[in-house]
Design a protein around this motif. Structure first.
Motif, PDB file in Angstrom:
ATOM      1  N   ALA A  44       0.847  -1.193   0.000  1.00 44.15           N
ATOM      2  CA  ALA A  44       0.000   0.000   0.000  1.00 44.15           C
ATOM      3  C   ALA A  44       0.884   1.245   0.000  1.00 44.15           C
ATOM      4  O   ALA A  44       1.820   1.355   0.789  1.00 44.15           O
ATOM      5  CB  ALA A  44      -0.904  -0.001   1.223  1.00 44.15           C
ATOM      6  N   MET A  45       0.554   2.172  -0.879  1.00 40.05           N
ATOM      7  CA  MET A  45       1.323   3.404  -0.993  1.00 40.05           C
ATOM      8  C   MET A  45       0.339   4.578  -1.091  1.00 40.05           C
ATOM      9  O   MET A  45      -0.621   4.521  -1.860  1.00 40.05           O
ATOM     10  CB  MET A  45       2.215   3.357  -2.241  1.00 40.05           C
ATOM     11  N   THR A  46       0.597   5.617  -0.289  1.00 38.69           N
ATOM     12  CA  THR A  46      -0.226   6.820  -0.311  1.00 38.69           C
ATOM     13  C   THR A  46       0.614   7.998  -0.781  1.00 38.69           C
ATOM     14  O   THR A  46       1.688   8.247  -0.240  1.00 38.69           O
ATOM     15  CB  THR A  46      -0.786   7.126   1.094  1.00 38.69           C
ATOM     16  N   PHE A  47       0.106   8.706  -1.782  1.00 40.56           N
ATOM     17  CA  PHE A  47       0.743   9.922  -2.265  1.00 40.56           C
ATOM     18  C   PHE A  47       0.166  11.093  -1.476  1.00 40.56           C
ATOM     19  O   PHE A  47      -1.046  11.329  -1.500  1.00 40.56           O
ATOM     20  CB  PHE A  47       0.470  10.135  -3.755  1.00 40.56           C
ATOM     21  N   PHE A  48       1.022  11.815  -0.755  1.00 42.98           N
ATOM     22  CA  PHE A  48       0.583  12.979   0.002  1.00 42.98           C
ATOM     23  C   PHE A  48       1.769  13.853   0.307  1.00 42.98           C
ATOM     24  O   PHE A  48       2.905  13.503   0.033  1.00 42.98           O
ATOM     25  CB  PHE A  48      -0.147  12.565   1.293  1.00 42.98           C
ATOM     26  N   GLY A  49       1.509  15.005   0.872  1.00 38.89           N
ATOM     27  CA  GLY A  49       2.585  15.919   1.234  1.00 38.89           C
ATOM     28  C   GLY A  49       2.719  17.001   0.199  1.00 38.89           C
ATOM     29  O   GLY A  49       2.846  16.707  -0.989  1.00 38.89           O
ATOM     30  N   GLY A  50       2.637  18.252   0.634  1.00 43.26           N
ATOM     31  CA  GLY A  50       2.584  19.320  -0.349  1.00 43.26           C
ATOM     32  C   GLY A  50       1.328  19.079  -1.154  1.00 43.26           C
ATOM     33  O   GLY A  50       0.251  18.890  -0.597  1.00 43.26           O
ATOM     34  N   SER A  54      -1.994  -1.428  -3.727  1.00 49.33           N
ATOM     35  CA  SER A  54      -3.090  -0.535  -3.363  1.00 49.33           C
ATOM     36  C   SER A  54      -2.547   0.885  -3.237  1.00 49.33           C
ATOM     37  O   SER A  54      -1.667   1.135  -2.420  1.00 49.33           O
ATOM     38  CB  SER A  54      -3.701  -0.989  -2.023  1.00 49.33           C
ATOM     39  N   LEU A  55      -3.057   1.782  -4.076  1.00 53.14           N
ATOM     40  CA  LEU A  55      -2.632   3.175  -4.049  1.00 53.14           C
ATOM     41  C   LEU A  55      -3.759   4.044  -3.508  1.00 53.14           C
ATOM     42  O   LEU A  55      -4.929   3.783  -3.756  1.00 53.14           O
ATOM     43  CB  LEU A  55      -2.300   3.677  -5.457  1.00 53.14           C
ATOM     44  N   SER A  56      -3.380   5.086  -2.784  1.00 46.70           N
ATOM     45  CA  SER A  56      -4.324   6.110  -2.366  1.00 46.70           C
ATOM     46  C   SER A  56      -3.620   7.454  -2.447  1.00 46.70           C
ATOM     47  O   SER A  56      -2.404   7.521  -2.645  1.00 46.70           O
ATOM     48  CB  SER A  56      -4.852   5.835  -0.959  1.00 46.70           C
ATOM     49  N   MET A  57      -4.404   8.513  -2.294  1.00 44.95           N
ATOM     50  CA  MET A  57      -3.844   9.846  -2.432  1.00 44.95           C
ATOM     51  C   MET A  57      -4.617  10.812  -1.549  1.00 44.95           C
ATOM     52  O   MET A  57      -5.829  10.688  -1.404  1.00 44.95           O
ATOM     53  CB  MET A  57      -3.946  10.293  -3.893  1.00 44.95           C
ATOM     54  N   ILE A  58      -3.893  11.755  -0.989  1.00 42.15           N
ATOM     55  CA  ILE A  58      -4.507  12.879  -0.275  1.00 42.15           C
ATOM     56  C   ILE A  58      -4.149  14.126  -1.065  1.00 42.15           C
ATOM     57  O   ILE A  58      -2.970  14.408  -1.290  1.00 42.15           O
ATOM     58  CB  ILE A  58      -4.009  12.971   1.170  1.00 42.15           C
TER      59      ILE A  58
END
Length: 170
Positions: free
Chosen positions: A31-37, A65-69
Motif C-alpha cells: 500500500a502506498m499513499t501519495f501525500f505531502g505538499g 493498493s494506491l491512495s492519495m490525499i
C-alpha cells in the motif's frame, strides 16, 4: 510519504529500495499513499512511482493498493483513469469549510477561489474511484462546516462518497 518536489531520479531510487523490501518482507499487499505538499503538482513522479511499483508487485504476485490525499484542484478523470489500473483504491480530498471559508483560506495566487473547481473535479471522478472528503477546522472556521456538510449532502455525488470526516486543530 510523498513530496511534491521529488525528482524522477529519487523516484527510481525509492522504487529500487521498495523492491528490496518487498523481497525481504514478502507482503501480500503493498500500500502506498501519495501525500505531502500537493502530489498532483508532480504527476510525472506520481505516474513513474505508481508504474514502477505496479511492475514490481505484479512480478512478485503482490497486490498493489494506491491512495492519495490531495486538495483536489488538479484531480482529473485522466489522472484517475491512469492510476486505477495501477491499483488506485481511493482519493481523500481536503476542504477547509464551506465555499466562502475555503476560498478565503485556499485561494489561487491571483486570489481566485478554488472551491467550485474542486467540487466539479469531485463530481467528474466520483464514479471512477472511491472518494472521501476531509479537512481540519479551528475556531475561525468551525462554524462553516455545518454549511459544507449540508452543501455536500445535496450534491449528485453525495451517495458515492465513502467518508466525510473533519477534525479540529488543537
Amino acid at each position: 510519504q510523498f513530496a511534491d518536489k521529488m525528482t524522477l531520479e529519487t523516484s527510481a531510487r525509492l522504487a529500487e529500495w521498495i523492491e528490496g523490501e518487498l523481497d525481504r518482507l514478502r507482503p501480500a499487499t503493498f500500500a502506498m499513499t501519495f501525500f505531502g505538499g500537493e502530489p498532483l503538482l508532480n504527476l510525472p513522479v506520481v505516474y513513474d512511482l505508481a508504474e514502477r511499483m505496479w511492475a514490481a508487485t505484479q512480478a512478485r504476485g503482490i497486490r498493489q493498493s494506491l491512495s492519495m490525499i490531495t486538495n483536489g484542484l488538479l484531480l482529473t478523470e485522466d489522472v484517475v483513469d491512469r492510476l486505477v489500473p495501477r491499483g488506485l483504491r481511493g482519493v481523500k480530498i481536503t476542504l477547509d469549510g464551506d465555499k466562502e471559508t475555503h476560498d478565503r483560506m485556499r485561494p489561487l495566487r491571483g486570489g481566485q477561489g478554488t472551491f467550485d473547481r474542486i467540487v466539479e473535479n469531485i463530481r467528474k471522478v466520483a464514479d471512477r474511484t472511491r472518494i472521501s472528503i476531509g479537512g481540519n477546522f479551528d475556531e475561525t472556521s468551525a462554524d462553516s462546516f455545518t454549511g459544507l456538510i449540508d452543501y455536500i449532502s445535496k450534491q449528485d455525488f453525495a451517495d458515492k462518497l465513502i467518508k466525510v470526516n473533519f477534525k479540529p486543530i488543537v
